[in-house]
Every structure is written in C-alpha cells, then in structure tokens.
Motif scaffolding. Sequence first.
Motif, short mmCIF file in Angstrom:
data_model
loop_
_atom_site.label_atom_id
_atom_site.label_comp_id
_atom_site.label_asym_id
_atom_site.label_seq_id
_atom_site.Cartn_x
_atom_site.Cartn_y
_atom_site.Cartn_z
N PRO A 13 5.26 -7.16 26.06
CA PRO A 13 4.78 -7.40 24.54
C PRO A 13 4.69 -6.52 23.63
N ASN A 14 4.74 -5.12 23.87
CA ASN A 14 4.87 -3.82 23.07
C ASN A 14 6.22 -3.96 22.46
N LYS A 15 7.25 -4.06 23.25
CA LYS A 15 8.75 -4.28 22.67
C LYS A 15 9.17 -5.55 21.90
N LEU A 17 6.78 -7.07 20.16
CA LEU A 17 6.00 -7.09 18.72
C LEU A 17 7.03 -6.23 17.80
N TRP A 18 7.77 -5.33 18.23
CA TRP A 18 8.64 -4.44 17.15
C TRP A 18 9.91 -4.83 16.94
N GLU A 19 10.37 -5.82 17.93
CA GLU A 19 11.71 -6.32 17.81
C GLU A 19 11.64 -7.71 16.95
N VAL A 73 13.98 8.41 20.10
CA VAL A 73 13.62 7.47 21.15
C VAL A 73 12.73 6.16 20.46
N ASP A 74 13.34 5.03 20.79
CA ASP A 74 12.50 3.92 20.43
C ASP A 74 12.41 2.55 21.08
N ILE A 75 11.49 1.81 21.63
CA ILE A 75 11.54 0.91 22.23
C ILE A 75 12.07 -0.21 21.81
N ASN A 78 16.60 -3.24 18.10
CA ASN A 78 17.10 -3.48 16.52
C ASN A 78 17.00 -2.39 15.87
N LEU A 79 15.85 -1.62 16.16
CA LEU A 79 15.71 -0.41 15.31
C LEU A 79 16.34 1.02 15.76
N VAL A 80 16.73 0.95 16.98
CA VAL A 80 17.60 1.80 17.54
C VAL A 80 18.91 1.71 16.88
N GLU A 99 17.22 3.78 23.34
CA GLU A 99 16.05 3.16 23.61
C GLU A 99 15.27 3.67 24.75
N GLY A 100 13.77 3.50 24.68
CA GLY A 100 12.97 4.42 25.69
C GLY A 100 11.56 3.82 25.40
N ASP A 101 10.78 4.20 26.25
CA ASP A 101 9.43 3.74 26.31
C ASP A 101 8.33 5.01 26.30
N ALA A 102 7.76 5.16 25.51
CA ALA A 102 7.01 6.44 25.41
C ALA A 102 5.88 6.66 26.69
N THR A 103 5.48 5.26 27.36
CA THR A 103 4.55 5.36 28.44
C THR A 103 5.42 5.96 29.64
N ILE A 119 5.36 9.97 14.75
CA ILE A 119 4.88 9.44 13.34
C ILE A 119 4.62 7.77 13.46
N PHE A 120 3.55 7.55 13.73
CA PHE A 120 3.00 5.93 13.60
C PHE A 120 3.91 5.36 14.73
N GLY A 121 4.28 6.18 15.77
CA GLY A 121 5.11 5.49 16.89
C GLY A 121 4.64 5.40 18.07
N ALA A 122 4.25 6.44 18.89
CA ALA A 122 3.80 6.36 20.11
C ALA A 122 2.20 5.93 20.01
N MET A 123 1.54 6.08 19.06
CA MET A 123 0.25 5.45 18.81
C MET A 123 0.11 3.73 19.14
N PHE A 124 1.42 3.04 19.21
CA PHE A 124 1.51 1.89 19.44
C PHE A 124 1.89 1.46 20.76
N ALA A 125 2.03 2.36 21.73
CA ALA A 125 2.39 2.09 23.10
C ALA A 125 1.15 1.80 23.75
N PRO A 126 1.10 0.99 24.77
CA PRO A 126 -0.03 0.72 25.56
C PRO A 126 -0.19 2.15 26.48
C1 LIG Z 1 5.04 1.69 12.51
S1 LIG Z 1 6.88 1.98 13.36
C2 LIG Z 1 7.07 3.80 12.76
C3 LIG Z 1 8.38 4.13 13.17
C4 LIG Z 1 8.77 5.28 12.57
N1 LIG Z 1 8.34 6.43 13.39
C5 LIG Z 1 8.71 5.74 10.97
O1 LIG Z 1 7.80 6.68 10.76
O2 LIG Z 1 9.17 4.78 10.32
C6 LIG Z 1 6.33 2.15 15.02
C7 LIG Z 1 7.59 2.41 15.89
O3 LIG Z 1 7.14 2.56 17.24
C8 LIG Z 1 7.89 2.24 18.06
N2 LIG Z 1 7.14 1.94 19.34
C9 LIG Z 1 6.11 1.04 19.67
N3 LIG Z 1 5.91 1.20 21.09
C10 LIG Z 1 6.77 2.00 21.36
C11 LIG Z 1 6.84 2.62 22.72
N4 LIG Z 1 6.22 2.09 23.87
N5 LIG Z 1 7.76 3.61 23.13
C12 LIG Z 1 8.57 3.74 21.97
N6 LIG Z 1 8.72 3.40 20.91
C13 LIG Z 1 7.87 2.43 20.59
C14 LIG Z 1 8.46 0.73 17.56
O4 LIG Z 1 9.43 0.20 17.92
C15 LIG Z 1 8.50 1.13 16.12
O5 LIG Z 1 9.68 1.91 15.67
#
Ligand SMILES: C[S@@+](CC[C@H](N)C(=O)[O-])C[C@H]1O[C@@H](n2cnc3c(N)ncnc32)[C@H](O)[C@@H]1O
Length: 280
Positions: A13-15, A17-19, A73-75, A78-80, A99-103, A119-126
């Motif tokens: 679901p994490n992937k 959501l962002w795709e 690295v991003d999950i 489409n964003l990669v 592609e990759g997963d912060a967890t 930056i506003f990235g890993a915070m969205f990982a479970p």
């Molecule tokens: C709010 S966007 C920020 C993107 C970028 N850092 C920026 O500043 O524009 C959140 C990003 O975190 C990525 N993301 C969410 N969960 C992730 C995970 N588990 N591992 C890697 N990337 C993840 C999303 O795909 C998305 O690209």
Amino acid sequence: MNESTAIQPAVNPNKALWEKGDFTCIAETMRESGIELVSKLGITPGMNVLDLGCGDGTTALPEARLGAKVQGVDIARNLVAAANKRIQEEGLTNITVREGDATNLEGIEDGSFDLVVSIFGAMFAPKPFDVASELVRVTRPGGRIVMGNWIPNDPTLVAQILKISSAYTPPPPEGFLSPMLWGVESNITERFVKAGIAAENITFEKDTYTFNAPFSPVEFVERFKNFYGPTMNAFEAAEKNEKAADLQRELEELFTRENRSKDPYKTSIPATFMRVTVRK
Ligand SMILES: C[S@@+](CC[C@H](N)C(=O)[O-])C[C@H]1O[C@@H](n2cnc3c(N)ncnc32)[C@H](O)[C@@H]1O
C-alpha cells in the motif's frame, strides 16, 4: 482455479499510494526550496550522498550539481522514471536513481554514504524503527543523516492538508503508525537511539519550504486533488460519503489563507518542517 480465486500478487500500500498520483506535479512547485536546503548541507565534490525517497529529484539533482556522487532511491516506479528523465535531460553523470524501499535497503552495503538525505521521503515508509536502523546502517561512521519531516498539528500547509485529508479517509489498519510522528522530537530520538545513535548526536531545527506555483491557490488545490496520493484517496472516500464538496471547501480555505502571493494568478505558500540532523 478461475480468475477470481487465483492468488493475486500482494500489493504494497505504501508503494501504491505514491504510484497512484503524479507527485511531479507538486514537486515542480518545490524546486527553489529544494535547492536552498541542499545549499545548507555542506556538500562538497566527490561526497557520497544517498537521497532516500528522492521522488523526481527535487533535492537529489541539486546535490549532484554540487559535485556529489548521488544515489537516489524511491519506492515509486513512476517517480524513479521521472527522476531519470530529468537527469538525462540535464546530462548529469554523477547521479543514479533506482527503485528501493526505505524499510529495507538491500543491496546497499553498510557505511556506504557520507551523507544520507531524506526530505519528506522516509517519513512516509511504514516500520519507522526499521527505517531508522537502515538510515544508520548505510551511513559511514562520522557521516550524517538529514531528514526533513512534516510536523503534526503544525498550522502550516502540508500538516494541515494531511490532517484534513485523513479526516475524510477511512481509519488506517490497527497498529498503523502515523508518518507525522517523524515530526515529534521524542519519537525521532527513540527511533535513532534504538538504532545505536547517542541522543546528543541528534539535533532538531524548524525550517521552511515554500511552494511557489504560477497559478492560483484554488488551482493548486486541483493539483493536490488530482495528483497527490493522500489527497486523491481522501476525495475518493469523501465522494462515497457525499462529502467531497466539504473537503474541497476546507482545502480551498486553507490554501487561500496560507497564500502569501499578492498576484491572484500565482501562489506562494511557506510550510514549516522539522529538519533533523543525526551524526553517526
Ligand atoms: C512527498 S514525496 C517527496 C519526494 C522528494 N523527496 C521531494 O522532496 O520532492 C514522498 C516520496 O517518498 C517516497 N517514498 C514513500 N515511501 C517510501 C519508501 N518506503 N521507500 C522509499 N521511498 C518512499 C515516495 O514515493 C515519494 O517519492
């Protein structure tokens, strides 16, 4: 076995959501703040930098422009792809994005990076404790981790978008930890201390990102409605409950209130975030 009983591949679901949307449509309004933030990180040519949850490269490209060797690295697939397109268009050769997963940063060796940025990235990982442990693992001894995290209940734009959106979305599954806890000092400290960092090596600073768009705040709401996963989900749920007009009104009020541009055809909205620096 017919189609309905066939085992479907598990959806992350994490992937998903962002795709679901197209975050590039929001990221385009965040470029100036991305460049400004990166300029404050002490990046020098040849430095090994990981940009985790890099999206389409708002901070990763500026890191590479300063001469760092950047791994993004991003999950979200489409964003990669969007990041790689921008890299190619700019002709940068010192950055790769995959592609990759912060967890679970499998394939990345321990201590690989001088600087890990999220930056506003890993915070969205479970699994935030796994995320903290991976951030620390891939940073070299003496290296740094810098996270930018939105702050729960902060009155500015993004915290409020996420708060309003979640009020219209069905409750998350039991045990779900809000990404916003990455904006709380005690939670952040607990996570990094568990990953082996001394509490005195974690510092916090409030900073500002400004969203600049060449269109009105009401049009900006449309972008979030159509392209930003969390807001798209909120509208889908609100439509089912005939609440979409209420959600629209709340967001339009928020964006209009927070807008600082005097030009009715432009938007400029500052948003407060927590900048976390961890020294390993
Ligand atoms: C709010 S966007 C920020 C993107 C970028 N850092 C920026 O500043 O524009 C959140 C990003 O975190 C990525 N993301 C969410 N969960 C992730 C995970 N588990 N591992 C890697 N990337 C993840 C999303 O795909 C998305 O690209």
